[in-house]
Design a protein around this motif. Structure first.
Motif, PDB file in Angstrom:
ATOM      1  N   GLY A  78     -11.462  -1.524  -0.026  1.00 29.43           N
ATOM      2  CA  GLY A  78     -11.354  -1.953  -1.402  1.00 29.43           C
ATOM      3  C   GLY A  78     -10.722  -0.846  -1.862  1.00 29.43           C
ATOM      4  N   ALA A  79     -10.519  -0.964  -3.046  1.00 33.46           N
ATOM      5  CA  ALA A  79      -9.838   0.600  -3.683  1.00 33.46           C
ATOM      6  C   ALA A  79      -9.661   0.713  -5.107  1.00 33.46           C
ATOM      7  CB  ALA A  79      -8.397   0.334  -2.916  1.00 33.46           C
ATOM      8  N   VAL A  80      -9.934   1.607  -5.582  1.00 33.16           N
ATOM      9  CA  VAL A  80      -9.472   2.203  -6.961  1.00 33.16           C
ATOM     10  C   VAL A  80      -8.596   3.105  -6.821  1.00 33.16           C
ATOM     11  CG1 VAL A  80     -10.380   2.961  -9.085  1.00 33.16           C
ATOM     12  CG2 VAL A  80     -11.720   1.457  -7.911  1.00 33.16           C
ATOM     13  N   VAL A  81      -7.298   2.895  -7.031  1.00 27.76           N
ATOM     14  CA  VAL A  81      -6.187   3.938  -6.766  1.00 27.76           C
ATOM     15  C   VAL A  81      -5.766   4.487  -8.043  1.00 27.76           C
ATOM     16  CG1 VAL A  81      -5.111   3.325  -4.605  1.00 27.76           C
ATOM     17  CG2 VAL A  81      -5.483   1.448  -6.377  1.00 27.76           C
ATOM     18  N   PRO A  82      -4.542   5.295  -7.816  1.00 28.81           N
ATOM     19  CA  PRO A  82      -4.317   6.290  -8.857  1.00 28.81           C
ATOM     20  C   PRO A  82      -3.810   5.637 -10.187  1.00 28.81           C
ATOM     21  CG  PRO A  82      -2.620   6.107  -6.983  1.00 28.81           C
ATOM     22  CD  PRO A  82      -3.728   5.044  -6.579  1.00 28.81           C
ATOM     23  N   SER A  83      -4.225   6.226 -11.330  1.00 31.24           N
ATOM     24  CA  SER A  83      -3.863   5.602 -12.522  1.00 31.24           C
ATOM     25  C   SER A  83      -2.378   5.647 -12.838  1.00 31.24           C
ATOM     26  CB  SER A  83      -4.441   6.619 -13.512  1.00 31.24           C
ATOM     27  OG  SER A  83      -3.993   8.007 -13.483  1.00 31.24           O
ATOM     28  N   ALA A  84      -1.948   4.711 -13.551  1.00 30.16           N
ATOM     29  CA  ALA A  84      -0.527   4.844 -13.975  1.00 30.16           C
ATOM     30  C   ALA A  84       0.105   6.154 -14.571  1.00 30.16           C
ATOM     31  CB  ALA A  84      -0.378   3.697 -15.104  1.00 30.16           C
ATOM     32  N   PRO A  85       1.454   6.349 -14.110  1.00 31.63           N
ATOM     33  CA  PRO A  85       1.756   7.415 -14.200  1.00 31.63           C
ATOM     34  C   PRO A  85       2.310   7.748 -15.844  1.00 31.63           C
ATOM     35  CG  PRO A  85       3.666   6.043 -13.426  1.00 31.63           C
ATOM     36  CD  PRO A  85       2.151   5.529 -13.241  1.00 31.63           C
ATOM     37  N   ALA A  86       2.056   8.984 -16.342  1.00 37.13           N
ATOM     38  CA  ALA A  86       2.360   9.381 -17.751  1.00 37.13           C
ATOM     39  C   ALA A  86       3.751   8.840 -18.075  1.00 37.13           C
ATOM     40  CB  ALA A  86       2.122  10.724 -18.039  1.00 37.13           C
ATOM     41  N   GLY A  87       3.757   8.307 -19.290  1.00 34.05           N
ATOM     42  CA  GLY A  87       5.226   7.935 -19.764  1.00 34.05           C
ATOM     43  C   GLY A  87       5.484   6.558 -19.303  1.00 34.05           C
ATOM     44  N   ALA A  88       4.745   5.980 -18.559  1.00 39.88           N
ATOM     45  CA  ALA A  88       4.994   4.997 -18.008  1.00 39.88           C
ATOM     46  C   ALA A  88       5.016   3.613 -19.100  1.00 39.88           C
ATOM     47  CB  ALA A  88       4.548   4.296 -16.619  1.00 39.88           C
ATOM     48  N   ARG A  89       5.781   2.732 -19.420  1.00 42.09           N
ATOM     49  CA  ARG A  89       5.642   1.776 -20.338  1.00 42.09           C
ATOM     50  C   ARG A  89       5.542   0.407 -19.873  1.00 42.09           C
ATOM     51  NH1 ARG A  89      10.014   3.895 -25.137  1.00 42.09           N
ATOM     52  NH2 ARG A  89       9.125   5.921 -25.392  1.00 42.09           N
ATOM     53  N   PRO A  90       4.905  -0.297 -20.305  1.00 41.67           N
ATOM     54  CA  PRO A  90       5.031  -1.925 -19.947  1.00 41.67           C
ATOM     55  C   PRO A  90       6.045  -2.443 -20.238  1.00 41.67           C
ATOM     56  CG  PRO A  90       3.471  -1.561 -21.828  1.00 41.67           C
ATOM     57  CD  PRO A  90       3.810  -0.320 -21.532  1.00 41.67           C
ATOM     58  N   SER A  91       6.454  -3.410 -19.426  1.00 36.66           N
ATOM     59  CA  SER A  91       7.746  -4.312 -19.434  1.00 36.66           C
ATOM     60  C   SER A  91       7.474  -5.799 -19.375  1.00 36.66           C
ATOM     61  CB  SER A  91       8.452  -4.120 -18.217  1.00 36.66           C
ATOM     62  OG  SER A  91       9.741  -4.807 -18.339  1.00 36.66           O
ATOM     63  N   SER A  92       7.692  -6.576 -20.376  1.00 32.04           N
ATOM     64  CA  SER A  92       7.368  -7.751 -20.593  1.00 32.04           C
ATOM     65  C   SER A  92       8.450  -8.785 -20.312  1.00 32.04           C
ATOM     66  CB  SER A  92       6.706  -7.986 -21.972  1.00 32.04           C
ATOM     67  OG  SER A  92       7.912  -7.812 -22.989  1.00 32.04           O
ATOM     68  N   SER A  93       9.634  -8.290 -20.192  1.00 28.56           N
ATOM     69  CA  SER A  93      11.003  -9.253 -20.067  1.00 28.56           C
ATOM     70  C   SER A  93      11.103  -9.589 -18.618  1.00 28.56           C
ATOM     71  CB  SER A  93      12.220  -8.496 -20.641  1.00 28.56           C
ATOM     72  OG  SER A  93      12.360  -7.356 -19.660  1.00 28.56           O
ATOM     73  N   ALA A  94      11.129 -10.753 -17.872  1.00 31.79           N
ATOM     74  CA  ALA A  94      11.285 -11.339 -16.855  1.00 31.79           C
ATOM     75  C   ALA A  94      12.676 -11.337 -16.340  1.00 31.79           C
ATOM     76  CB  ALA A  94      10.533 -12.488 -16.537  1.00 31.79           C
ATOM     77  N   SER A  95      12.901 -11.123 -14.983  1.00 33.03           N
ATOM     78  CA  SER A  95      14.289 -11.521 -14.484  1.00 33.03           C
ATOM     79  C   SER A  95      14.408 -12.892 -14.539  1.00 33.03           C
ATOM     80  CB  SER A  95      14.479 -10.905 -13.024  1.00 33.03           C
ATOM     81  OG  SER A  95      14.257  -9.352 -13.486  1.00 33.03           O
ATOM     82  N   PRO A 147       1.492   4.357   5.022  1.00 31.10           N
ATOM     83  CA  PRO A 147       0.210   4.104   5.653  1.00 31.10           C
ATOM     84  C   PRO A 147      -0.739   4.900   5.188  1.00 31.10           C
ATOM     85  CG  PRO A 147       1.823   4.327   7.369  1.00 31.10           C
ATOM     86  CD  PRO A 147       2.710   4.758   6.001  1.00 31.10           C
ATOM     87  N   GLU A 148      -0.665   6.099   4.263  1.00 24.83           N
ATOM     88  CA  GLU A 148      -1.605   6.987   3.905  1.00 24.83           C
ATOM     89  C   GLU A 148      -0.885   7.808   3.167  1.00 24.83           C
ATOM     90  OE1 GLU A 148      -4.840   8.541   6.529  1.00 24.83           O
ATOM     91  OE2 GLU A 148      -3.960  10.463   5.942  1.00 24.83           O
ATOM     92  N   THR A 149      -1.716   8.174   1.796  1.00 22.74           N
ATOM     93  CA  THR A 149      -1.393   9.015   0.844  1.00 22.74           C
ATOM     94  C   THR A 149      -2.567   9.378  -0.182  1.00 22.74           C
ATOM     95  OG1 THR A 149       0.291   9.835  -0.922  1.00 22.74           O
ATOM     96  CG2 THR A 149      -0.507   7.392  -1.195  1.00 22.74           C
ATOM     97  N   THR A 150      -2.367  10.506  -0.756  1.00 24.23           N
ATOM     98  CA  THR A 150      -3.705  10.832  -1.548  1.00 24.23           C
ATOM     99  C   THR A 150      -3.873   9.688  -2.830  1.00 24.23           C
ATOM    100  OG1 THR A 150      -2.651  12.328  -3.350  1.00 24.23           O
ATOM    101  CG2 THR A 150      -3.203  13.166  -1.157  1.00 24.23           C
ATOM    102  N   ALA A 151      -4.991   9.732  -3.320  1.00 26.27           N
ATOM    103  CA  ALA A 151      -5.322   8.849  -4.565  1.00 26.27           C
ATOM    104  C   ALA A 151      -4.609   9.425  -5.822  1.00 26.27           C
ATOM    105  CB  ALA A 151      -6.989   8.964  -4.543  1.00 26.27           C
ATOM    106  N   ARG A 152      -4.042  10.671  -5.662  1.00 26.30           N
ATOM    107  CA  ARG A 152      -3.614  10.972  -7.042  1.00 26.30           C
ATOM    108  C   ARG A 152      -2.078  10.999  -6.910  1.00 26.30           C
ATOM    109  NH1 ARG A 152      -7.218  10.908 -11.079  1.00 26.30           N
ATOM    110  NH2 ARG A 152      -9.489  11.665 -10.347  1.00 26.30           N
ATOM    111  N   ASP A 153      -1.596  10.165  -5.898  1.00 27.21           N
ATOM    112  CA  ASP A 153      -0.185  10.226  -5.728  1.00 27.21           C
ATOM    113  C   ASP A 153       0.341   8.739  -6.765  1.00 27.21           C
ATOM    114  OD1 ASP A 153       2.508  10.049  -4.854  1.00 27.21           O
ATOM    115  OD2 ASP A 153       1.873   9.316  -2.699  1.00 27.21           O
ATOM    116  N   THR A 154       0.394   9.447  -7.966  1.00 30.95           N
ATOM    117  CA  THR A 154       1.034   8.335  -8.893  1.00 30.95           C
ATOM    118  C   THR A 154       2.417   7.879  -8.851  1.00 30.95           C
ATOM    119  OG1 THR A 154       1.621  10.243 -10.319  1.00 30.95           O
ATOM    120  CG2 THR A 154      -0.624   9.221 -10.710  1.00 30.95           C
ATOM    121  N   GLY A 155       3.161   8.701  -8.001  1.00 35.97           N
ATOM    122  CA  GLY A 155       4.661   8.227  -7.674  1.00 35.97           C
ATOM    123  C   GLY A 155       4.542   6.876  -6.980  1.00 35.97           C
ATOM    124  N   VAL A 156       3.504   6.387  -6.600  1.00 35.71           N
ATOM    125  CA  VAL A 156       3.883   5.139  -5.660  1.00 35.71           C
ATOM    126  C   VAL A 156       3.699   3.798  -6.752  1.00 35.71           C
ATOM    127  CG1 VAL A 156       2.604   5.814  -3.816  1.00 35.71           C
ATOM    128  CG2 VAL A 156       1.338   4.778  -5.400  1.00 35.71           C
TER     129      VAL A 156
END
Length: 276
Positions: A92-109, A222-231
């Protein structure tokens, strides 16, 4: 006159001390057994009972969403069009928080691809759902997984209910950017328990009120840290292991969970791209 004979009262000595020590040891053994039984019951509750409860609740929520989508006045959903359904697998997992400055997008392709056997649907914008509210269904045929998607990654309100959580600040299904999700790998329904079994080329579908978005698995970290917000960045790329990820804008899907099993030390990441 009789002689007075003194009576000597002897202490319990070593025998008494041994009896006292035996009593202490017996009490300690009873306490150990009692504590062990309590711990065992807690483990059974956490690993088995919470799984049953969360899995049943998640199944019910999927059906509730599908019923709402085909209700009078609603846009027909995938269930009404005869799509085959598979029973969910099990994590189960609680993983990294969203990266700073990221904005939600509501427009679909427009023209998002549909799964085989399902007609292509015109993809309109996916509105930003309410916090902790389920609004989509994630399906992974390889894993036999069918699970609701809710807004947010709060443990109690979303993940511990057996749902998959959408990272606030990341894109919505079908939109340009990164539609990023988190789920438990163990306990509480464990929807992502077998996420490591996904392979490049596998399809993952997301249904949202009459619209279906199909993603194709492209890469696995396969494996990275819990703070890897780049993913979960709009263009996902690990900041810990930069050789994993993408470099060009697109419509991405990210699935994250804990690894190894029964720990929360690291994160397993699976990426996919929208099938046009």
């Amino acid at each position: 006159m009789r002689d007075h004979i003194p009576v000597v009262v002897r202490g319990r000595g070593r025998r008494g001390r041994r009896a006292g020590l035996a009593g202490v040891l017996w009490a300690a053994a009873e306490l150990t057994v009692t504590v062990g039984m309590v711990v065992l019951l807690l483990v059974v509750h956490q690993v088995w009972w919470t799984n049953r409860q969360a899995l049943a609740g998640a199944r019910d929520e999927v059906r509730a969403l599908e019923r709402a989508w085909v209700a009078p006045g609603a846009t027909p959903g995938p269930e009404s069009e005869g799509d085959a359904r598979e029973e969910p697998g099990a994590q189960g997992a609680v993983v990294p928080s969203a990266p700073a400055g990221a904005r939600p997008s509501s427009s679909a392709s427009a023209g998002a691809g549909a799964s085989a056997g399902s007609p292509t649907r015109a993809a309109g914008p996916v509105a930003e759902p309410g916090r902790d509210r389920s609004y989509a269904v994630l399906r992974i045929p390889r894993l036999g997984l069918e699970v609701p998607v809710a807004q947010g990654v709060d443990k109690k309100a979303v993940l511990d209910k057996g749902y998959v959580g959408h990272y606030p600040g990341t894109a919505q299904p079908g939109a340009e950017g990164n539609f990023a999700l988190a789920g438990h790998r163990n306990t509480h329904g464990e929807p992502f328990r077998y996420l490591n079994r996904l392979r490049v080329g596998d399809e993952v579908t997301v249904d949202v009120r009459g619209q279906r978005y199909t993603y194709v698995v492209g890469r696995v970290l396969p494996e990275t840290t819990a703070r890897d917000t780049g993913v979960i960045a709009p263009v996902p790329r690990s900041v810990v292991k930069p050789e994993y990820g993408y470099s060009a804008p697109g419509a991405y899907l990210t699935l994250t969970t804990c690894t190894p099993e029964y720990t929360s030390t690291y994160r397993l990441v699976v990426w996919g791209t929208l099938k046009r």
